[in-house]
Design a protein around this motif. Sequence first.
Motif, PDB file in Angstrom:
ATOM      1  N   UNK A  36      -5.013  10.312  10.547  1.00 40.08           N
ATOM      2  CA  UNK A  36      -3.873   9.615   9.941  1.00 40.08           C
ATOM      3  C   UNK A  36      -2.909   9.110  11.007  1.00 40.08           C
ATOM      4  N   UNK A  37      -2.830   9.801  12.128  1.00 37.46           N
ATOM      5  CA  UNK A  37      -2.002   9.300  13.241  1.00 37.46           C
ATOM      6  C   UNK A  37      -2.456   7.898  13.646  1.00 37.46           C
ATOM      7  N   UNK A  38      -3.776   7.682  13.641  1.00 39.19           N
ATOM      8  CA  UNK A  38      -4.339   6.373  13.994  1.00 39.19           C
ATOM      9  C   UNK A  38      -3.915   5.327  12.956  1.00 39.19           C
ATOM     10  N   UNK A  39      -3.969   5.699  11.686  1.00 40.20           N
ATOM     11  CA  UNK A  39      -3.572   4.776  10.614  1.00 40.20           C
ATOM     12  C   UNK A  39      -2.083   4.454  10.732  1.00 40.20           C
ATOM     13  N   UNK A  40      -1.247   5.472  10.905  1.00 41.24           N
ATOM     14  CA  UNK A  40       0.203   5.245  10.983  1.00 41.24           C
ATOM     15  C   UNK A  40       0.569   4.394  12.201  1.00 41.24           C
ATOM     16  N   UNK A  41      -0.134   4.609  13.295  1.00 42.95           N
ATOM     17  CA  UNK A  41       0.104   3.785  14.494  1.00 42.95           C
ATOM     18  C   UNK A  41      -0.196   2.316  14.181  1.00 42.95           C
ATOM     19  N   UNK A  42      -1.310   2.075  13.494  1.00 44.61           N
ATOM     20  CA  UNK A  42      -1.677   0.706  13.101  1.00 44.61           C
ATOM     21  C   UNK A  42      -0.602   0.112  12.192  1.00 44.61           C
ATOM     22  N   UNK A  43      -0.121   0.884  11.231  1.00 42.17           N
ATOM     23  CA  UNK A  43       0.891   0.378  10.300  1.00 42.17           C
ATOM     24  C   UNK A  43       2.175   0.006  11.029  1.00 42.17           C
TER      25      UNK A  43
ATOM     26  N   UNK B 120       7.225   9.589  12.845  1.00 43.66           N
ATOM     27  CA  UNK B 120       6.289   9.768  11.733  1.00 43.66           C
ATOM     28  C   UNK B 120       4.870  10.033  12.254  1.00 43.66           C
ATOM     29  N   UNK B 121       4.500   9.347  13.306  1.00 44.12           N
ATOM     30  CA  UNK B 121       3.177   9.571  13.912  1.00 44.12           C
ATOM     31  C   UNK B 121       3.127  10.958  14.533  1.00 44.12           C
ATOM     32  N   UNK B 122       4.159  11.290  15.296  1.00 45.11           N
ATOM     33  CA  UNK B 122       4.198  12.579  15.993  1.00 45.11           C
ATOM     34  C   UNK B 122       4.161  13.765  15.036  1.00 45.11           C
ATOM     35  N   UNK B 123       4.855  13.673  13.901  1.00 43.00           N
ATOM     36  CA  UNK B 123       4.953  14.805  12.975  1.00 43.00           C
ATOM     37  C   UNK B 123       3.715  14.995  12.110  1.00 43.00           C
ATOM     38  N   UNK B 124       2.885  13.972  11.999  1.00 44.59           N
ATOM     39  CA  UNK B 124       1.650  14.129  11.239  1.00 44.59           C
ATOM     40  C   UNK B 124       0.716  15.048  12.028  1.00 44.59           C
TER      41      UNK B 124
ATOM     42  N   UNK C  43      -2.470  -3.368   4.285  1.00 44.67           N
ATOM     43  CA  UNK C  43      -3.483  -2.708   5.109  1.00 44.67           C
ATOM     44  C   UNK C  43      -4.582  -2.167   4.200  1.00 44.67           C
ATOM     45  N   UNK C  44      -5.777  -2.039   4.741  1.00 47.87           N
ATOM     46  CA  UNK C  44      -6.855  -1.362   4.014  1.00 47.87           C
ATOM     47  C   UNK C  44      -7.527  -0.363   4.945  1.00 47.87           C
ATOM     48  N   UNK C  45      -8.013   0.706   4.347  1.00 46.10           N
ATOM     49  CA  UNK C  45      -8.734   1.702   5.119  1.00 46.10           C
ATOM     50  C   UNK C  45      -9.573   2.561   4.175  1.00 46.10           C
ATOM     51  N   UNK C  46     -10.682   3.037   4.697  1.00 41.75           N
ATOM     52  CA  UNK C  46     -11.488   4.028   3.989  1.00 41.75           C
ATOM     53  C   UNK C  46     -11.147   5.364   4.620  1.00 41.75           C
TER      54      UNK C  46
ATOM     55  N   UNK D 191      -8.217 -10.879   1.878  1.00 47.76           N
ATOM     56  CA  UNK D 191      -7.408 -10.157   2.856  1.00 47.76           C
ATOM     57  C   UNK D 191      -7.877 -10.488   4.273  1.00 47.76           C
ATOM     58  N   UNK D 192      -6.931 -10.744   5.165  1.00 43.36           N
ATOM     59  CA  UNK D 192      -7.245 -11.044   6.568  1.00 43.36           C
ATOM     60  C   UNK D 192      -7.129  -9.751   7.383  1.00 43.36           C
ATOM     61  N   UNK D 193      -8.263  -9.180   7.799  1.00 44.11           N
ATOM     62  CA  UNK D 193      -8.228  -7.915   8.539  1.00 44.11           C
ATOM     63  C   UNK D 193      -7.417  -8.021   9.836  1.00 44.11           C
ATOM     64  N   UNK D 194      -6.706  -6.942  10.142  1.00 47.68           N
ATOM     65  CA  UNK D 194      -5.859  -6.862  11.322  1.00 47.68           C
ATOM     66  C   UNK D 194      -6.664  -6.491  12.565  1.00 47.68           C
ATOM     67  N   UNK D 195      -7.690  -5.656  12.382  1.00 46.72           N
ATOM     68  CA  UNK D 195      -8.457  -5.154  13.531  1.00 46.72           C
ATOM     69  C   UNK D 195      -9.904  -4.865  13.102  1.00 46.72           C
ATOM     70  N   UNK D 196     -10.686  -4.334  14.011  1.00 50.63           N
ATOM     71  CA  UNK D 196     -12.103  -4.056  13.739  1.00 50.63           C
ATOM     72  C   UNK D 196     -12.262  -3.016  12.633  1.00 50.63           C
ATOM     73  N   UNK D 197     -11.395  -2.013  12.612  1.00 55.08           N
ATOM     74  CA  UNK D 197     -11.448  -0.985  11.553  1.00 55.08           C
ATOM     75  C   UNK D 197     -11.287  -1.630  10.187  1.00 55.08           C
TER      76      UNK D 197
END
Length: 188
Positions: free
Chosen positions: A171-178, A162-166, A108-111, A10-16
């Motif tokens: 998770x807002x950070x994750x949804x923004x990335x997605x 979707x970001x605003x309603x969370x 995407x991947x995330x812990x 997998x090619x990571x999108x960002x530092x996270x």
Amino acid sequence: MNLKLQIENYKPYNAQEMKDQEVILKYMDTFDNLLVRDNEFAHFTASAWLVNQNHTKVLMAYHNIYNSWSWVGGHADGEEDLLKVAIKEAKEETGLSLVKPVSEEIYSIEILGVPAHEKRGKHVATHVHLNVTYLLEADENELTKVKPDENSAIQWMGLEEAIEKSTEPEMKVVYKKLNEKLNVYSQL
């Protein structure tokens, strides 16, 4: 291709994603039971960023445990094919029957930290989800239905909505990335 190889390739999108990929691979070298909930510290989950055919809306569910609008997904429960898990969970949690992957590649991947909570009358200790996300697509005109033991509403939303309603800041950070990745993906 086995799951470890998929995550290694997998090619990571960002530092996270880069850091989470590194940690997930360390966990895979350390634990042999990450596909099941028996590992109460960390286990695999699969999520779906479930978009409409124009990629302008995402289907969100109002999650009963977290009291927040959320993506759909669930535990691997022994299944190594996490794309299969993401599709199954998307169908189960939304009532949709026609859900397909935009790509079979990991999106995407995330812990994700999971706070202690009650589920089906039992205490679940704080733990982490080693989450693999897939970009899935569905027809926004297909009828949806809630899964009462998990969610109480299903709604197509604009990507920013979707970001605003969370109500979960992490998770807002994750949804923004997605959404950012979706914009990049759509331009390819």
